[in-house]
Design an enzyme around this catalytic site. Structure first.
Site, PDB file in Angstrom:
ATOM      1  N   GLY A 123      13.046 -10.726  -1.928  1.00 27.02           N
ATOM      2  CA  GLY A 123      13.365 -11.868  -1.064  1.00 27.02           C
ATOM      3  C   GLY A 123      14.792 -12.316  -1.332  1.00 27.02           C
ATOM      4  O   GLY A 123      15.435 -11.845  -2.272  1.00 27.02           O
ATOM      5  N   ALA A 178      -1.964 -10.308   2.771  1.00 31.65           N
ATOM      6  CA  ALA A 178      -1.186  -9.404   3.618  1.00 31.65           C
ATOM      7  C   ALA A 178      -1.476  -7.979   3.170  1.00 31.65           C
ATOM      8  O   ALA A 178      -0.892  -7.480   2.207  1.00 31.65           O
ATOM      9  CB  ALA A 178       0.302  -9.704   3.510  1.00 31.65           C
ATOM     10  N   TYR A 237       1.734   1.802  -3.697  1.00 33.18           N
ATOM     11  CA  TYR A 237       1.604   0.761  -2.657  1.00 33.18           C
ATOM     12  C   TYR A 237       0.246   0.867  -1.971  1.00 33.18           C
ATOM     13  O   TYR A 237      -0.478  -0.117  -1.846  1.00 33.18           O
ATOM     14  CB  TYR A 237       2.745   0.949  -1.660  1.00 33.18           C
ATOM     15  CG  TYR A 237       2.842  -0.096  -0.568  1.00 33.18           C
ATOM     16  CD1 TYR A 237       3.298  -1.392  -0.843  1.00 33.18           C
ATOM     17  CD2 TYR A 237       2.515   0.222   0.757  1.00 33.18           C
ATOM     18  CE1 TYR A 237       3.415  -2.338   0.172  1.00 33.18           C
ATOM     19  CE2 TYR A 237       2.629  -0.723   1.768  1.00 33.18           C
ATOM     20  CZ  TYR A 237       3.085  -2.001   1.475  1.00 33.18           C
ATOM     21  OH  TYR A 237       3.200  -2.929   2.484  1.00 33.18           O
ATOM     22  N   TYR A 278     -14.018 -11.589  -4.579  1.00 32.55           N
ATOM     23  CA  TYR A 278     -13.982 -13.060  -4.673  1.00 32.55           C
ATOM     24  C   TYR A 278     -14.768 -13.688  -3.520  1.00 32.55           C
ATOM     25  O   TYR A 278     -15.445 -14.704  -3.709  1.00 32.55           O
ATOM     26  CB  TYR A 278     -12.533 -13.575  -4.682  1.00 32.55           C
ATOM     27  CG  TYR A 278     -11.982 -13.711  -6.078  1.00 32.55           C
ATOM     28  CD1 TYR A 278     -11.690 -12.585  -6.848  1.00 32.55           C
ATOM     29  CD2 TYR A 278     -11.778 -14.965  -6.652  1.00 32.55           C
ATOM     30  CE1 TYR A 278     -11.206 -12.700  -8.134  1.00 32.55           C
ATOM     31  CE2 TYR A 278     -11.295 -15.091  -7.944  1.00 32.55           C
ATOM     32  CZ  TYR A 278     -11.012 -13.958  -8.681  1.00 32.55           C
ATOM     33  OH  TYR A 278     -10.539 -14.085  -9.961  1.00 32.55           O
ATOM     34  N   ARG A 294      14.128   0.655   5.506  1.00 34.61           N
ATOM     35  CA  ARG A 294      13.137   0.885   6.562  1.00 34.61           C
ATOM     36  C   ARG A 294      13.828   1.340   7.832  1.00 34.61           C
ATOM     37  O   ARG A 294      15.025   1.161   8.024  1.00 34.61           O
ATOM     38  CB  ARG A 294      12.298  -0.387   6.768  1.00 34.61           C
ATOM     39  CG  ARG A 294      11.356  -0.587   5.589  1.00 34.61           C
ATOM     40  CD  ARG A 294      10.369  -1.701   5.800  1.00 34.61           C
ATOM     41  NE  ARG A 294      10.793  -2.939   5.168  1.00 34.61           N
ATOM     42  CZ  ARG A 294      10.010  -3.996   5.003  1.00 34.61           C
ATOM     43  NH1 ARG A 294       8.765  -3.971   5.406  1.00 34.61           N
ATOM     44  NH2 ARG A 294      10.462  -5.098   4.416  1.00 34.61           N
TER      45      ARG A 294
END
Ligand code: NAD
Ligand code: UDP
Length: 312
Positions: free
Chosen positions: A38, A116, A147, A161, A188
């Site tokens: 970020g 996500a 990933y 959960y 990307r």
């Protein structure tokens, strides 16, 4: 009553747009980010005394947030295939330890949790288009597995959960998303192509460019996430644009849009497991959320050009 949301990874590309949308909806936003991928620019432009607070924190370490929390959104994870070899262990840790800590936060606060997830859970798919019931074709030890398996583990943990503690969990399987605020150098395809076209350099087609993807403009994706957050969808939902293009077709669209005569050149694939075809079946999102994308590829790409021009 004003909703309060914690967004892990809120200083990233999707996080910037989701935080902006939720602030505009009148929600109070707390961003938690360690700035692995970020940007401080995003954080600085998002932070507002009354609506949006930014906390620098690695979610692999347990976290506490003061006051009530209605929603916890987990966007925290490096997401570019270039990162899969650059920070593989960090990716697996944020998907496992990071997700666990955020689930604990949601449980403690009585909040709804949104994970996500990604179309990468389908791996190199043998079913086309991909619907949520497809369990995928992932190479456990391949270069993308940190990933893919990290995100699959995270989905399994969220589901555990939900089952054990009845935590309200929403899982978004996000397909390739693009728009302003992508990092120009994150590797990307959309960012690479627009930047290279603006620089007058040939666009590189890894593996010849006949593999397909479907590209969702970020405002559409954020609208899907917003609806999913407030829905009662208790199983994964694909969010993506079902218009499918080869990478060579994407290159042509970018060259045409930018008026570039740089052309294309073939390059080897980055990963041998690079999915050959990818396209979402979005019937579940249509039915449960009343959602479908609105922005066509040419219009979305046009919105990106001024953003990437800053970095050329
Ligand atoms: P991004 O890299 O821009 O955002 C990820 C954010 O998470 C960054 O701000 C980063 O600093 C933060 N982060 C990473 N590790 C962290 C940690 N340990 N603690 C706290 N913060 C951490 O990527 P994005 O494209 O905005 O993706 C956001 C999420 O959406 C990711 O989870 C990604 O897997 C998922 N996703 C994105 C796409 C896409 O096309 N952009 C497709 C499928 C899924
Ligand atoms: N790709 C390409 N040239 C580039 C970057 C990517 O041909 O400069 C290809 C890549 O091999 C993949 C597709 O474009 O088949 C999408 O790549 P991206 O990294 O955007 O995301 P992925 O869908 O692979 O996660």
């Amino acid at each position: 009553m004003r909703q309060r949301v914690v967004i892990a990874g809120g200083a990233g590309f999707i996080g910037y747009h989701l935080s902006t949308r939720l602030s505009h909806e009148g929600w109070s936003v707390v961003i938690v980010d360690n700035f692995a991928t970020g940007t401080h620019r995003n954080a600085a432009e998002l932070e507002q005394p009354d609506t949006c607070r930014v906390v620098t924190h690695d979610v692999c370490d347990p976290l506490t947030v003061e006051g009530p929390v209605d929603y916890v959104v987990n966007l925290a994870c490096p997401a570019s295939p270039v990162d899969f070899s650059r920070v593989p262990v960090e990716i697996m840790r944020v998907c496992s330890e990071g997700t666990l800590n955020l689930l604990e936060l949601a449980l403690h606060k009585g909040a709804t949790f949104l994970q996500a997830s990604t179309s990468e859970v389908y791996g190199d798919p043998e079913v086309h288009p991909q619907e949520e019931s497809y369990t995928g074709n992932v190479n456990i030890n391949g270069p993308r597995s940190v990933y893919d398996e990290g995100k699959r583990y995270a989905e399994a943990l969220c589901t555990a959960y939900a089952r054990k503690y009845r935590l309200p969990v929403r899982i978004a399987r996000i397909f390739n998303t693009y728009g302003p605020r992508m990092r120009a150098d994150d590797g990307r395809v959309v960012s690479n192509f627009i930047v290279r076209a603006l620089q007058g350099q040939p666009l590189e087609l890894y593996g010849g460019g006949q593999q397909t993807r479907s590209f969702c403009y970020v405002s559409d994706l954020v609208d899907g996430l917003f609806r999913l957050l407030q829905s009662d969808a208790d199983s994964p939902v694909n969010l993506g644009n079902p218009a499918e293009y080869t990478i060579a077709e994407l290159a042509d669209a970018v060259l045409k849009l930018t008026g570039s005569d740089a052309g294309t050149e073939d390059k080897p694939l980055l990963h041998r497991d690079d999915p050959k075809r990818r396209c979402p079946n979005i019937e579940r999102a249509k039915t449960l959320l009343g959602w479908e994308p609105r922005v066509v590829l040419e219009d979305g790409l046009e919105q990106c050009v001024p953003w990437f021009r800053e970095f050329v």
